[in-house]
Design a protein around this motif. Structure first.
Motif, short mmCIF file in Angstrom:
data_model
loop_
_atom_site.label_atom_id
_atom_site.label_comp_id
_atom_site.label_asym_id
_atom_site.label_seq_id
_atom_site.Cartn_x
_atom_site.Cartn_y
_atom_site.Cartn_z
N THR A 99 41.82 38.65 106.67
CA THR A 99 41.69 40.10 106.76
C THR A 99 41.93 40.53 108.20
OG1 THR A 99 40.08 40.14 104.95
CG2 THR A 99 40.11 42.04 106.44
N PRO A 100 42.75 41.55 108.46
CA PRO A 100 42.96 42.02 109.83
C PRO A 100 41.63 42.38 110.50
CG PRO A 100 44.58 43.01 108.36
CD PRO A 100 43.60 42.26 107.49
N THR A 101 41.56 42.14 111.81
CA THR A 101 40.31 42.37 112.53
C THR A 101 39.86 43.83 112.45
OG1 THR A 101 41.57 42.68 114.57
CG2 THR A 101 40.70 40.49 114.14
N VAL A 102 40.81 44.74 112.40
CA VAL A 102 40.45 46.15 112.30
C VAL A 102 39.72 46.41 110.99
CG1 VAL A 102 41.38 48.48 112.11
CG2 VAL A 102 42.33 46.92 113.78
N VAL A 103 40.15 45.77 109.92
CA VAL A 103 39.49 45.93 108.62
C VAL A 103 38.08 45.35 108.69
CG1 VAL A 103 39.54 45.31 106.18
CG2 VAL A 103 41.65 45.94 107.34
N ALA A 104 37.93 44.17 109.30
CA ALA A 104 36.61 43.55 109.42
C ALA A 104 35.66 44.46 110.19
CB ALA A 104 36.72 42.20 110.12
N ALA A 105 36.13 45.02 111.30
CA ALA A 105 35.29 45.92 112.09
C ALA A 105 34.96 47.18 111.31
CB ALA A 105 35.99 46.28 113.40
N THR A 106 35.94 47.73 110.61
CA THR A 106 35.72 48.95 109.82
C THR A 106 34.73 48.69 108.69
OG1 THR A 106 38.00 49.60 110.30
CG2 THR A 106 36.87 50.82 108.58
N ALA A 107 34.77 47.50 108.11
CA ALA A 107 33.82 47.15 107.05
C ALA A 107 32.39 47.21 107.57
CB ALA A 107 34.14 45.76 106.50
N PHE A 108 32.15 46.76 108.80
CA PHE A 108 30.80 46.80 109.36
C PHE A 108 30.41 48.21 109.79
CE2 PHE A 108 31.25 42.28 109.27
CZ PHE A 108 29.96 41.82 109.09
N VAL A 109 31.40 49.02 110.17
CA VAL A 109 31.11 50.44 110.40
C VAL A 109 30.64 51.09 109.11
CG1 VAL A 109 32.12 52.68 110.99
CG2 VAL A 109 32.71 50.66 112.34
N ALA A 110 31.33 50.78 108.01
CA ALA A 110 30.94 51.34 106.71
C ALA A 110 29.56 50.83 106.29
CB ALA A 110 31.98 50.96 105.65
N LEU A 111 29.25 49.57 106.59
CA LEU A 111 27.99 48.96 106.15
C LEU A 111 26.81 49.42 106.99
CD1 LEU A 111 26.54 46.85 104.35
CD2 LEU A 111 27.10 45.14 106.11
N LEU A 112 26.97 49.46 108.32
CA LEU A 112 25.84 49.70 109.22
C LEU A 112 25.71 51.15 109.66
CD1 LEU A 112 26.18 46.50 111.43
CD2 LEU A 112 24.70 46.85 109.44
N GLY A 113 26.75 51.95 109.45
CA GLY A 113 26.67 53.35 109.82
C GLY A 113 26.45 53.54 111.30
N ASP A 114 25.41 54.30 111.67
CA ASP A 114 25.14 54.58 113.09
C ASP A 114 24.77 53.34 113.87
OD1 ASP A 114 25.60 57.26 112.59
OD2 ASP A 114 23.48 57.74 112.24
N GLY A 115 24.32 52.29 113.18
CA GLY A 115 23.96 51.07 113.89
C GLY A 115 25.11 50.11 114.09
N ALA A 116 26.34 50.56 113.76
CA ALA A 116 27.50 49.66 113.83
C ALA A 116 27.89 49.34 115.26
CB ALA A 116 28.68 50.27 113.09
N THR A 117 27.71 50.30 116.18
CA THR A 117 28.13 50.07 117.56
C THR A 117 27.00 49.38 118.31
OG1 THR A 117 27.43 52.32 118.10
CG2 THR A 117 29.76 51.98 117.60
N SER A 118 26.90 48.09 118.13
CA SER A 118 25.83 47.32 118.76
C SER A 118 26.28 45.88 118.93
CB SER A 118 24.56 47.36 117.92
OG SER A 118 24.76 46.69 116.67
N LEU A 119 25.57 45.15 119.76
CA LEU A 119 25.88 43.74 119.98
C LEU A 119 25.65 42.94 118.70
CD1 LEU A 119 26.61 41.37 121.80
CD2 LEU A 119 24.20 41.28 122.52
N VAL A 120 24.62 43.27 117.95
CA VAL A 120 24.35 42.56 116.70
C VAL A 120 25.52 42.72 115.74
CG1 VAL A 120 22.86 42.48 114.66
CG2 VAL A 120 21.85 42.76 116.94
N ALA A 121 26.08 43.93 115.65
CA ALA A 121 27.22 44.17 114.77
C ALA A 121 28.42 43.34 115.20
CB ALA A 121 27.57 45.65 114.75
#
Length: 522
Positions: A99-121
């Motif tokens: 899966t392209p890295t952009v898709v992987a990152a977008t998937a975690f944005v969709a999953l975590l919402g406001d908490g996506a921009t973090s070191l844990v994410a």
């Protein structure tokens, strides 16, 4: 044209391509790092930039450790146990890696919402993306280890843990080291995941190169960081190579059908259930959430992709068309250049062929951001093509050629030389020999390599962010990034829809590759 001249002519094409579009840009990066002030002095004299280098190193180390901890139990279960759905789970584990890295990152944005921009994410996304490396690399060896060695140790009084530590672990160390090295390099050069999930609060060397070059226009510092990254990656590969030389040993292996068995004890069944739960939570849920978020308003997000977007300067549908056009063009170029290189490597003899093979792999070990930055500062002479439509597929071709070479070389080497000799004896020209003898053997290998090249081009993000000029040439990954950076639920929904489409396109390419492998027994 004589046979020897024909061989030199074939070798010249990939050699010139590599020299002009890879070696020359790297030389220009080194030159720029020392011009207009010493970029290295700026790097080592800036505490913020040194902090970026330190963060890049330790997050890569932590990501590697977490990926090993998550991947080794999965590798054990999938390699040692036989149960219904085993093949399906193996396929699911592989999906995030292709899966392209952009898709992987977008998937975690969709999953975590406001908490996506973090070191844990960021760390979770790195584990999500790289767990397949551990499962495939370590599990591929574990599956063939003789279980009787472990059973003999336990018969002599060793505990299960002791038998693993004294017998199995030493045999697996080279594979674990290989997986760790690959994951470390992937996470050390991480760009798309960190750019989207770090929100410029958490910055790796890759992101800092992009920020210094395109945002602050500090080209000497960006160039110095590129050289530091290349040197670090090279040093890591050297250390890994030396380790493998010292640790490599002959091992008696068995077919996987003889080593796998059904889980027997309650502990083994609980382990199986735990691994299935891990795969569901870590791998399936993020991608499922991505698809679900794209359908929040039904198919409105998909139907709106054809409409013009002020954020992108083009419609998202045009970005899809651009990605397909770039992908097809890069695939065609990579096929021509890669097949010429594969013929040169496969037909060559001695150290020269090995050196040429190694040189062809260099773009694969160089970060896409460095490749894009190098092309941006070097392709202004003798003709300035930096704003040309062709610069993007040329960059994608650089990354795709090694996949063609790696796929085609073993097949070309497998063609019996006596067939070529017989055709030449009958008066066939070198081109005719290639068309009549080699081509039927390598056609499927070329198709598999083309599938890889197309998938790589579709998801390429690092180099493309430097080279998409004008904005009408936006691709799916760059469009997703721009949409995620804008407020509004409509832009977010379009980003989710584009990420889903990109995931399906990449998955389709990989499925086609698997079908070709099965049909050709690759």
């Amino acid at each position: 044209m004589t046979r020897r001249r024909w061989q030199w002519a074939i070798a010249a094409l990939p050699a010139l391509f590599l020299a002009w579009f890879f070696a020359y840009p790297l030389i220009r990066i080194l030159e720029r790092s020392l011009r207009d002030g010493n970029g290295f002095a700026d790097v080592f004299g800036d505490g913020g930039v040194m902090g970026v280098i330190w963060f890049t190193a330790w997050q890569a180390a932590v990501s590697t450790l977490l990926t090993l901890l998550a991947g080794l139990p999965v590798a054990y279960v999938l390699s040692r146990f036989r149960f219904p759905g085993r093949a399906l789970l193996r396929a699911i584990v592989t999906v995030p890696f292709v899966t392209p890295t952009v898709v992987a990152a977008t998937a975690f944005v969709a999953l975590l919402g406001d908490g996506a921009t973090s070191l844990v994410a960021i760390l979770l996304a790195h584990v999500f993306f790289n767990i397949a490396v551990v499962v495939r690399t370590v599990g591929g060896l574990w599956e063939h280890l003789d279980p009787r060695l472990d059973e003999a140790a336990r018969t002599l009084g060793a505990t299960r843990l002791g038998a693993f530590r004294r017998i199995t672990l030493p045999l697996l160390r080279p594979a674990i080291a290989a997986a760790a090295a690959i994951v470390f390099l992937f996470t050390f050069t991480s760009f798309g995941v960190v750019l989207i999930l770090g929100d410029l609060r958490w910055v790796t060397i890759e992101v800092e190169i992009w920020r210094q070059a395109t945002g602050l226009f500090n080209l000497p510092l960006a160039a110095a960081l590129s050289i530091i990254q290349i040197a670090t990656v090279g040093a890591a590969l050297f250390v890994y190579s030396r380790y493998q030389e010292r640790r490599s040993a002959e091992i008696s292996l068995l077919p996987g059908s003889l080593t796998a068995r059904a889980p027997r004890t309650w502990g083994e069944k609980l382990l199986l259930a735990g691994v299935i739960a891990e795969i569901v939570v870590l791998l399936i849920v993020p991608l499922g959430t991505l698809v679900a978020r794209s359908l929040t308003d039904g198919i409105d997000a998909y139907s709106s992709l054809a409409e013009p977007s002020g954020v992108l300067a083009v419609s998202p549908g045009r970005a899809i068309a651009n990605s397909l056009a770039f992908g097809l063009t890069a695939t065609a170029l990579a096929l021509v250049i890669g097949m010429a290189a594969a013929v040169t490597v496969a037909r060559g003899r001695g150290g020269l062929s090995q050196w040429f093979d190694s040189l062809l792999m260099l773009p694969l070990g160089t970060s896409a951001v460095t490749i894009g930055f190098g092309l941006l500062i070097s392709m202004d002479r003798p003709i300035d093509i930096r704003a040309s439509w062709w610069i993007v597929p040329l960059a994608h071709t650089l990354v795709a050629v090694p996949f063609i070479v790696r796929t085609a070389v073993p097949v070309i080497r497998s063609v019996p030389p006596r067939l070529r000799e017989a055709a030449a004896t009958l008066g066939a020209a070198p081109r005719t020999v290639w068309r009549r003898v080699d081509a039927p053997f390598v056609a499927r290998a070329a198709a598999i390599g083309a599938g890889f090249a197309f998938a790589v081009s579709l998801g390429e993000f690092g180099a493309t962010t430097f080279l998409v000029r004008p904005l009408e040439n936006q691709t799916i990954p760059t469009a997703i990034f721009r949409l995620l950076g804008q407020p509004g639920s409509a832009n977010f929904a379009k980003a989710m829809a584009l990420a889903t489409i990109l995931m399906l396109l990449a998955a389709g390419a990989v499925m086609a590759i698997d079908r070709l492998r099965s049909a050709g027994d690759f």
